[in-house]
Design a protein around this motif. Sequence first.
Motif, PDB file in Angstrom:
ATOM      1  N   GLU A 100       0.862  -1.184   0.000  1.00  0.00           N
ATOM      2  CA  GLU A 100       0.000   0.000   0.000  1.00  0.00           C
ATOM      3  C   GLU A 100       0.898   1.234   0.000  1.00  0.00           C
ATOM      4  O   GLU A 100       1.921   1.257   0.673  1.00  0.00           O
ATOM      5  CB  GLU A 100      -0.890  -0.026   1.249  1.00  0.00           C
ATOM      6  N   GLY A 101       0.524   2.230  -0.751  1.00  0.00           N
ATOM      7  CA  GLY A 101       1.312   3.463  -0.804  1.00  0.00           C
ATOM      8  C   GLY A 101       2.404   3.449  -1.855  1.00  0.00           C
ATOM      9  O   GLY A 101       3.143   4.428  -1.981  1.00  0.00           O
ATOM     10  N   MET A 111      -0.783  -3.736  -8.533  1.00  0.00           N
ATOM     11  CA  MET A 111      -1.878  -3.364  -7.635  1.00  0.00           C
ATOM     12  C   MET A 111      -1.420  -3.442  -6.181  1.00  0.00           C
ATOM     13  O   MET A 111      -0.878  -4.466  -5.765  1.00  0.00           O
ATOM     14  CB  MET A 111      -3.055  -4.345  -7.771  1.00  0.00           C
ATOM     15  N   PRO A 112      -1.701  -2.408  -5.392  1.00  0.00           N
ATOM     16  CA  PRO A 112      -1.478  -2.526  -3.949  1.00  0.00           C
ATOM     17  C   PRO A 112      -2.626  -3.326  -3.327  1.00  0.00           C
ATOM     18  O   PRO A 112      -3.641  -3.587  -3.981  1.00  0.00           O
ATOM     19  CB  PRO A 112      -1.482  -1.070  -3.476  1.00  0.00           C
ATOM     20  N   PRO A 113      -2.503  -3.716  -2.064  1.00  0.00           N
ATOM     21  CA  PRO A 113      -3.543  -4.526  -1.426  1.00  0.00           C
ATOM     22  C   PRO A 113      -4.953  -3.939  -1.513  1.00  0.00           C
ATOM     23  O   PRO A 113      -5.920  -4.681  -1.718  1.00  0.00           O
ATOM     24  CB  PRO A 113      -3.075  -4.620   0.031  1.00  0.00           C
ATOM     25  N   SER A 114      -5.107  -2.627  -1.373  1.00  0.00           N
ATOM     26  CA  SER A 114      -6.448  -2.033  -1.412  1.00  0.00           C
ATOM     27  C   SER A 114      -7.113  -2.235  -2.767  1.00  0.00           C
ATOM     28  O   SER A 114      -8.323  -2.474  -2.841  1.00  0.00           O
ATOM     29  CB  SER A 114      -6.397  -0.540  -1.074  1.00  0.00           C
ATOM     30  N   VAL A 115      -6.358  -2.169  -3.830  1.00  0.00           N
ATOM     31  CA  VAL A 115      -6.914  -2.363  -5.169  1.00  0.00           C
ATOM     32  C   VAL A 115      -7.261  -3.838  -5.393  1.00  0.00           C
ATOM     33  O   VAL A 115      -8.308  -4.168  -5.944  1.00  0.00           O
ATOM     34  CB  VAL A 115      -5.950  -1.832  -6.255  1.00  0.00           C
ATOM     35  N   THR A 144      -0.527  -6.990   5.108  1.00  0.00           N
ATOM     36  CA  THR A 144      -1.293  -7.061   3.865  1.00  0.00           C
ATOM     37  C   THR A 144      -2.662  -7.675   4.097  1.00  0.00           C
ATOM     38  O   THR A 144      -3.675  -7.171   3.606  1.00  0.00           O
ATOM     39  CB  THR A 144      -0.515  -7.880   2.813  1.00  0.00           C
ATOM     40  N   ALA A 145      -2.721  -8.769   4.851  1.00  0.00           N
ATOM     41  CA  ALA A 145      -3.999  -9.430   5.119  1.00  0.00           C
ATOM     42  C   ALA A 145      -4.962  -8.485   5.838  1.00  0.00           C
ATOM     43  O   ALA A 145      -6.148  -8.448   5.524  1.00  0.00           O
ATOM     44  CB  ALA A 145      -3.775 -10.694   5.944  1.00  0.00           C
ATOM     45  N   GLU A 146      -4.461  -7.703   6.782  1.00  0.00           N
ATOM     46  CA  GLU A 146      -5.314  -6.739   7.492  1.00  0.00           C
ATOM     47  C   GLU A 146      -5.868  -5.702   6.525  1.00  0.00           C
ATOM     48  O   GLU A 146      -7.052  -5.348   6.587  1.00  0.00           O
ATOM     49  CB  GLU A 146      -4.526  -6.059   8.612  1.00  0.00           C
ATOM     50  N   GLN A 147      -5.031  -5.196   5.625  1.00  0.00           N
ATOM     51  CA  GLN A 147      -5.478  -4.192   4.653  1.00  0.00           C
ATOM     52  C   GLN A 147      -6.529  -4.776   3.713  1.00  0.00           C
ATOM     53  O   GLN A 147      -7.508  -4.116   3.371  1.00  0.00           O
ATOM     54  CB  GLN A 147      -4.288  -3.651   3.866  1.00  0.00           C
ATOM     55  N   ILE A 148      -6.338  -6.012   3.318  1.00  0.00           N
ATOM     56  CA  ILE A 148      -7.296  -6.646   2.413  1.00  0.00           C
ATOM     57  C   ILE A 148      -8.609  -6.930   3.130  1.00  0.00           C
ATOM     58  O   ILE A 148      -9.692  -6.677   2.591  1.00  0.00           O
ATOM     59  CB  ILE A 148      -6.687  -7.914   1.782  1.00  0.00           C
ATOM     60  N   ARG A 149      -8.550  -7.412   4.355  1.00  0.00           N
ATOM     61  CA  ARG A 149      -9.782  -7.750   5.095  1.00  0.00           C
ATOM     62  C   ARG A 149     -10.653  -6.529   5.378  1.00  0.00           C
ATOM     63  O   ARG A 149     -11.842  -6.661   5.634  1.00  0.00           O
ATOM     64  CB  ARG A 149      -9.426  -8.482   6.377  1.00  0.00           C
ATOM     65  N   GLN A 150     -10.080  -5.335   5.321  1.00  0.00           N
ATOM     66  CA  GLN A 150     -10.875  -4.114   5.488  1.00  0.00           C
ATOM     67  C   GLN A 150     -11.809  -3.898   4.300  1.00  0.00           C
ATOM     68  O   GLN A 150     -12.801  -3.183   4.412  1.00  0.00           O
ATOM     69  CB  GLN A 150      -9.964  -2.891   5.620  1.00  0.00           C
ATOM     70  N   ARG A 151     -11.495  -4.517   3.152  1.00  0.00           N
ATOM     71  CA  ARG A 151     -12.250  -4.266   1.931  1.00  0.00           C
ATOM     72  C   ARG A 151     -12.839  -5.520   1.294  1.00  0.00           C
ATOM     73  O   ARG A 151     -13.679  -5.432   0.419  1.00  0.00           O
ATOM     74  CB  ARG A 151     -11.340  -3.580   0.912  1.00  0.00           C
TER      75      ARG A 151
END
Length: 167
Positions: A100-101, A111-115, A144-151
């Motif tokens: 991310e970032g 692609m970063p994790p959010s995408v 990364t898993a935390e960032q993905i689980r948010q979305r």
Amino acid sequence: MSVVALAPYEFEPRDVREKPPRLGAPRQNGDDPLLPIFANERLRAVATPVTHGTVPALAWRIEAGGKHIVFSGDTNGAGENLTKLAQGADLLIAHHAVLEGASGVERTLHMPPSVIARLAREADVKQLVLSHRSLATLGLETQTAEQIRQRYPGPVSFANDLDCLTP
């Protein structure tokens, strides 16, 4: 025919059918971006162009045995082609080469994790696997898993070389 040797693996490529239509052909507005490449009674392969900076790249959907597996390939996630291709897939295998970032050239290519997570959620994929991990992402799986689980609410796993996965 040439034989390519990589480490202990040897590949002997063979053409198994007639050449498909050129994927790089100019497209008309309104043309379906999902290009049927191969189909028989057991297997169907569909490709779509994706954005990887200025480098041509494809994402693939393989349908076999009642399962649908999508490979994002290298892409920055721009556009809607990959989301359309991945719609309802049992398994999305996405390249995870940047954090991310990320910015600059890295972000124009990957692609970063959010995408990745947004795409998986919008396409309603059943399971997400992160592959093609780079030195920038290795060891940061928890973050990364935390960032993905948010979305993305579905299961997320990280692929390693020679892993076998079941959708």
